[in-house]
Write a protein that holds these residues in place. Structure first.
Motif, PDB file in Angstrom:
ATOM      1  N   ASP A   1      -1.470  -8.517  -8.336  1.00 54.65           N
ATOM      2  CA  ASP A   1      -0.921  -9.883  -8.401  1.00 54.65           C
ATOM      3  C   ASP A   1       0.341  -9.976  -9.253  1.00 54.65           C
ATOM      4  OD1 ASP A   1      -2.229  -9.566 -10.751  1.00 54.65           O
ATOM      5  OD2 ASP A   1      -3.690 -11.180 -10.417  1.00 54.65           O
ATOM      6  N   TRP A   2       0.605  -8.932 -10.054  1.00 52.42           N
ATOM      7  CA  TRP A   2       1.828  -8.934 -10.859  1.00 52.42           C
ATOM      8  C   TRP A   2       2.992  -8.279 -10.105  1.00 52.42           C
ATOM      9  CZ3 TRP A   2       2.896  -3.836 -11.097  1.00 52.42           C
ATOM     10  CH2 TRP A   2       1.807  -2.949 -11.007  1.00 52.42           C
ATOM     11  N   ALA A   3       2.731  -7.754  -8.920  1.00 52.72           N
ATOM     12  CA  ALA A   3       3.765  -7.038  -8.165  1.00 52.72           C
ATOM     13  C   ALA A   3       4.166  -7.845  -6.934  1.00 52.72           C
ATOM     14  CB  ALA A   3       3.246  -5.672  -7.740  1.00 52.72           C
ATOM     15  N   ASP A   4       5.411  -7.646  -6.477  1.00 47.63           N
ATOM     16  CA  ASP A   4       5.841  -8.394  -5.294  1.00 47.63           C
ATOM     17  C   ASP A   4       5.386  -7.674  -4.010  1.00 47.63           C
ATOM     18  OD1 ASP A   4       7.689  -6.365  -4.856  1.00 47.63           O
ATOM     19  OD2 ASP A   4       9.403  -7.509  -5.613  1.00 47.63           O
ATOM     20  N   VAL A   5       5.740  -8.274  -2.886  1.00 51.21           N
ATOM     21  CA  VAL A   5       5.285  -7.755  -1.583  1.00 51.21           C
ATOM     22  C   VAL A   5       5.765  -6.318  -1.376  1.00 51.21           C
ATOM     23  CG1 VAL A   5       5.653  -8.002   0.912  1.00 51.21           C
ATOM     24  CG2 VAL A   5       5.014 -10.000  -0.471  1.00 51.21           C
ATOM     25  N   ARG A   6       7.049  -6.097  -1.679  1.00 50.57           N
ATOM     26  CA  ARG A   6       7.617  -4.745  -1.512  1.00 50.57           C
ATOM     27  C   ARG A   6       6.831  -3.708  -2.322  1.00 50.57           C
ATOM     28  NH1 ARG A   6      11.675  -1.532  -0.940  1.00 50.57           N
ATOM     29  NH2 ARG A   6      12.643  -2.856   0.625  1.00 50.57           N
ATOM     30  N   GLU A   7       6.552  -4.041  -3.586  1.00 46.81           N
ATOM     31  CA  GLU A   7       5.829  -3.094  -4.446  1.00 46.81           C
ATOM     32  C   GLU A   7       4.389  -2.889  -3.966  1.00 46.81           C
ATOM     33  OE1 GLU A   7       8.170  -4.022  -8.629  1.00 46.81           O
ATOM     34  OE2 GLU A   7       6.718  -5.467  -7.854  1.00 46.81           O
ATOM     35  N   ASN A   8       3.795  -3.970  -3.460  1.00 49.01           N
ATOM     36  CA  ASN A   8       2.427  -3.843  -2.951  1.00 49.01           C
ATOM     37  C   ASN A   8       2.366  -2.944  -1.721  1.00 49.01           C
ATOM     38  OD1 ASN A   8       0.009  -5.372  -4.127  1.00 49.01           O
ATOM     39  ND2 ASN A   8       1.718  -6.793  -4.463  1.00 49.01           N
ATOM     40  N   VAL A   9       3.362  -3.051  -0.851  1.00 49.85           N
ATOM     41  CA  VAL A   9       3.386  -2.184   0.329  1.00 49.85           C
ATOM     42  C   VAL A   9       3.656  -0.740  -0.104  1.00 49.85           C
ATOM     43  CG1 VAL A   9       4.581  -1.670   2.499  1.00 49.85           C
ATOM     44  CG2 VAL A   9       4.061  -4.045   1.884  1.00 49.85           C
ATOM     45  N   ALA A  10       4.536  -0.576  -1.114  1.00 55.19           N
ATOM     46  CA  ALA A  10       4.904   0.768  -1.588  1.00 55.19           C
ATOM     47  C   ALA A  10       3.701   1.527  -2.148  1.00 55.19           C
ATOM     48  CB  ALA A  10       6.008   0.673  -2.640  1.00 55.19           C
ATOM     49  N   VAL A  11       2.704   0.800  -2.641  1.00 57.34           N
ATOM     50  CA  VAL A  11       1.477   1.432  -3.149  1.00 57.34           C
ATOM     51  C   VAL A  11       0.848   2.327  -2.075  1.00 57.34           C
ATOM     52  CG1 VAL A  11      -0.915   0.934  -3.837  1.00 57.34           C
ATOM     53  CG2 VAL A  11       0.967  -0.356  -4.856  1.00 57.34           C
ATOM     54  N   GLY A  12       1.048   1.957  -0.808  1.00 55.91           N
ATOM     55  CA  GLY A  12       0.442   2.708   0.287  1.00 55.91           C
ATOM     56  C   GLY A  12       1.178   3.978   0.668  1.00 55.91           C
ATOM     57  N   LEU A  13       2.380   4.171   0.120  1.00 51.85           N
ATOM     58  CA  LEU A  13       3.133   5.391   0.455  1.00 51.85           C
ATOM     59  C   LEU A  13       2.442   6.620  -0.119  1.00 51.85           C
ATOM     60  CD1 LEU A  13       6.782   4.187  -0.343  1.00 51.85           C
ATOM     61  CD2 LEU A  13       5.848   4.652   1.935  1.00 51.85           C
ATOM     62  N   PRO A  14       2.628   7.784   0.506  1.00 50.44           N
ATOM     63  CA  PRO A  14       2.059   8.999  -0.074  1.00 50.44           C
ATOM     64  C   PRO A  14       2.534   9.169  -1.517  1.00 50.44           C
ATOM     65  CG  PRO A  14       3.006   9.446   2.092  1.00 50.44           C
ATOM     66  CD  PRO A  14       3.365   8.036   1.749  1.00 50.44           C
ATOM     67  N   ALA A  15       1.670   9.761  -2.350  1.00 52.52           N
ATOM     68  CA  ALA A  15       1.933   9.848  -3.791  1.00 52.52           C
ATOM     69  C   ALA A  15       3.226  10.607  -4.112  1.00 52.52           C
ATOM     70  CB  ALA A  15       0.752  10.510  -4.489  1.00 52.52           C
ATOM     71  N   ASP A  16       3.611  11.548  -3.235  1.00 52.41           N
ATOM     72  CA  ASP A  16       4.800  12.359  -3.546  1.00 52.41           C
ATOM     73  C   ASP A  16       6.100  11.731  -3.044  1.00 52.41           C
ATOM     74  OD1 ASP A  16       4.285  12.674  -0.882  1.00 52.41           O
ATOM     75  OD2 ASP A  16       4.494  14.853  -0.854  1.00 52.41           O
ATOM     76  N   VAL A  17       6.013  10.503  -2.537  1.00 55.76           N
ATOM     77  CA  VAL A  17       7.227   9.835  -2.052  1.00 55.76           C
ATOM     78  C   VAL A  17       7.734   8.861  -3.114  1.00 55.76           C
ATOM     79  CG1 VAL A  17       8.121   8.214  -0.338  1.00 55.76           C
ATOM     80  CG2 VAL A  17       6.586  10.046   0.381  1.00 55.76           C
ATOM     81  N   ASP A  18       9.007   8.989  -3.479  1.00 52.67           N
ATOM     82  CA  ASP A  18       9.636   8.058  -4.408  1.00 52.67           C
ATOM     83  C   ASP A  18       9.929   6.755  -3.669  1.00 52.67           C
ATOM     84  OD1 ASP A  18      11.266   6.585  -6.040  1.00 52.67           O
ATOM     85  OD2 ASP A  18      12.908   8.056  -6.097  1.00 52.67           O
ATOM     86  N   PRO A  19       9.285   5.655  -4.068  1.00 50.30           N
ATOM     87  CA  PRO A  19       9.445   4.409  -3.313  1.00 50.30           C
ATOM     88  C   PRO A  19      10.869   3.851  -3.357  1.00 50.30           C
ATOM     89  CG  PRO A  19       8.137   4.036  -5.305  1.00 50.30           C
ATOM     90  CD  PRO A  19       8.340   5.518  -5.192  1.00 50.30           C
ATOM     91  N   ASP A  20      11.692   4.353  -4.302  1.00 49.98           N
ATOM     92  CA  ASP A  20      13.066   3.866  -4.386  1.00 49.98           C
ATOM     93  C   ASP A  20      14.054   4.735  -3.612  1.00 49.98           C
ATOM     94  OD1 ASP A  20      12.506   1.598  -5.942  1.00 49.98           O
ATOM     95  OD2 ASP A  20      12.332   2.862  -7.735  1.00 49.98           O
ATOM     96  N   ALA A  21      13.572   5.824  -3.037  1.00 49.20           N
ATOM     97  CA  ALA A  21      14.450   6.650  -2.211  1.00 49.20           C
ATOM     98  C   ALA A  21      14.843   5.852  -0.967  1.00 49.20           C
ATOM     99  CB  ALA A  21      13.735   7.941  -1.814  1.00 49.20           C
ATOM    100  N   PRO A  22      16.086   6.039  -0.507  1.00 55.73           N
ATOM    101  CA  PRO A  22      16.573   5.230   0.625  1.00 55.73           C
ATOM    102  C   PRO A  22      15.645   5.251   1.838  1.00 55.73           C
ATOM    103  CG  PRO A  22      18.373   6.493  -0.320  1.00 55.73           C
ATOM    104  CD  PRO A  22      17.135   6.931  -1.041  1.00 55.73           C
TER     105      PRO A  22
END
Ligand code: ADP
Ligand code: ADP
Length: 224
Positions: A86-107
């Motif tokens: 609840d402290w994170a926005d939609v983008r960050e919440n979706v990024a949680v689902g990315l594989p652990a070795d993926v940098d969510p800020d990479a293009p």
């Protein structure tokens, strides 16, 4: 060897028998729906398959590995309750689902997240917090998070229950696209028989005796 193999699964919570002898085999790329009345053990079955519930009797294997030995890490789960941060926005919440070795800020990752947010119809809401979203919107964030990992097995617990009719139809068709394009093995739990028949190759009916398989119905329909 099926991707999901369930043999004689029994699960009890104190005095409640949630599952009393479930046998189920799901082949690679199959789309199986599990239906049955409230309380018949549908969510419990998914929790066991996902490895979240290690206390059970019987054998449950994913890709040939017992879930109690770690199972497969290639399994995605979409919960009935969105469980967003609840402290994170939609983008960050979706990024949680990315594989652990993926940098969510990479293009490439940012692009993937934008794409997922768009597919669930939430463009413009990337910066919104969960408390600014309706129940249906939160559910779609949860769906995007579950798809972000692109798992080979996707377990979905009533993923469309909070959506209005039109949004639901959109999201159901999107799930079918993912299934067809990615060859994902899907197990979807729903109380909605019509939804089960529309989406799945095979419908497993739980109930009758508490938490046992009552029927397995092969669905043969022509999708548009
Ligand atoms: P469904 O998803 O089909 O509604 P559930 O798997 O949630 O069914 O529940 C099956 C049975 O197990 C129900 O009787 C429910 O009350 C019980 N149950 C589920 N989770 C728990 C729990 N954590 N503690 C005790 N009983 C539970
Ligand atoms: P333990 O005795 O350590 O609980 P078991 O292998 O007997 O180990 O059972 C593991 C879990 O499987 C139990 O906590 C229960 O939830 C479930 N279970 C075992 N037997 C049954 C049964 N006959 N009916 C329903 N659930 C069962």
């Amino acid at each position: 060897e099926p991707v999901l193999a369930v043999d004689g699964l029994r699960k009890r919570y104190d005095d409640t028998v949630a599952l009393d002898g479930v046998d189920l085999a799901v082949a690679d790329g199959e789309f199986v729906a599990v239906v049955g009345p409230s309380g018949c053990g549908k969510s419990t079955l998914l929790r066991v398959l996902s490895g979240l519930e290690p206390q059970f009797a019987g054998r449950v294997a994913v890709d040939g590995t017992d879930v109690r030995d770690g199972g497969s890490d290639d399994v995605g789960m979409v919960f009935q309750e969105p469980r967003l941060l609840d402290w994170a926005d939609v983008r960050e919440n979706v990024a949680v689902g990315l594989p652990a070795d993926v940098d969510p800020d990479a293009p490439a990752a940012r692009e993937r997240i934008d794409e997922l947010i768009e597919t669930v119809g939430l463009d413009g809401f990337s910066e919104s917090r969960p408390d600014q979203l309706s129940g249906g919107m939160a559910q779609r964030v949860s769906l995007a998070r579950g798809l972000a990992y692109d798992p080979s097995v996707l377990l979905l617990d009533e993923p469309f229950s909070a959506l209005d009719r039109l949004t639901k139809a959109d999201q159901q068709d999107h799930l079918l696209d993912v299934w067809e394009e990615r060859g994902t093995t899907v197990v979807l739990v729903t109380h909605d028989v019509e939804e089960a028949v529309y989406l799945a190759d095979r419908v497993v009916v739980l109930g009758g005796q508490p938490g046992s398989v009552e029927a397995v119905v092969d669905v043969d329909i022509d999708r548009p």
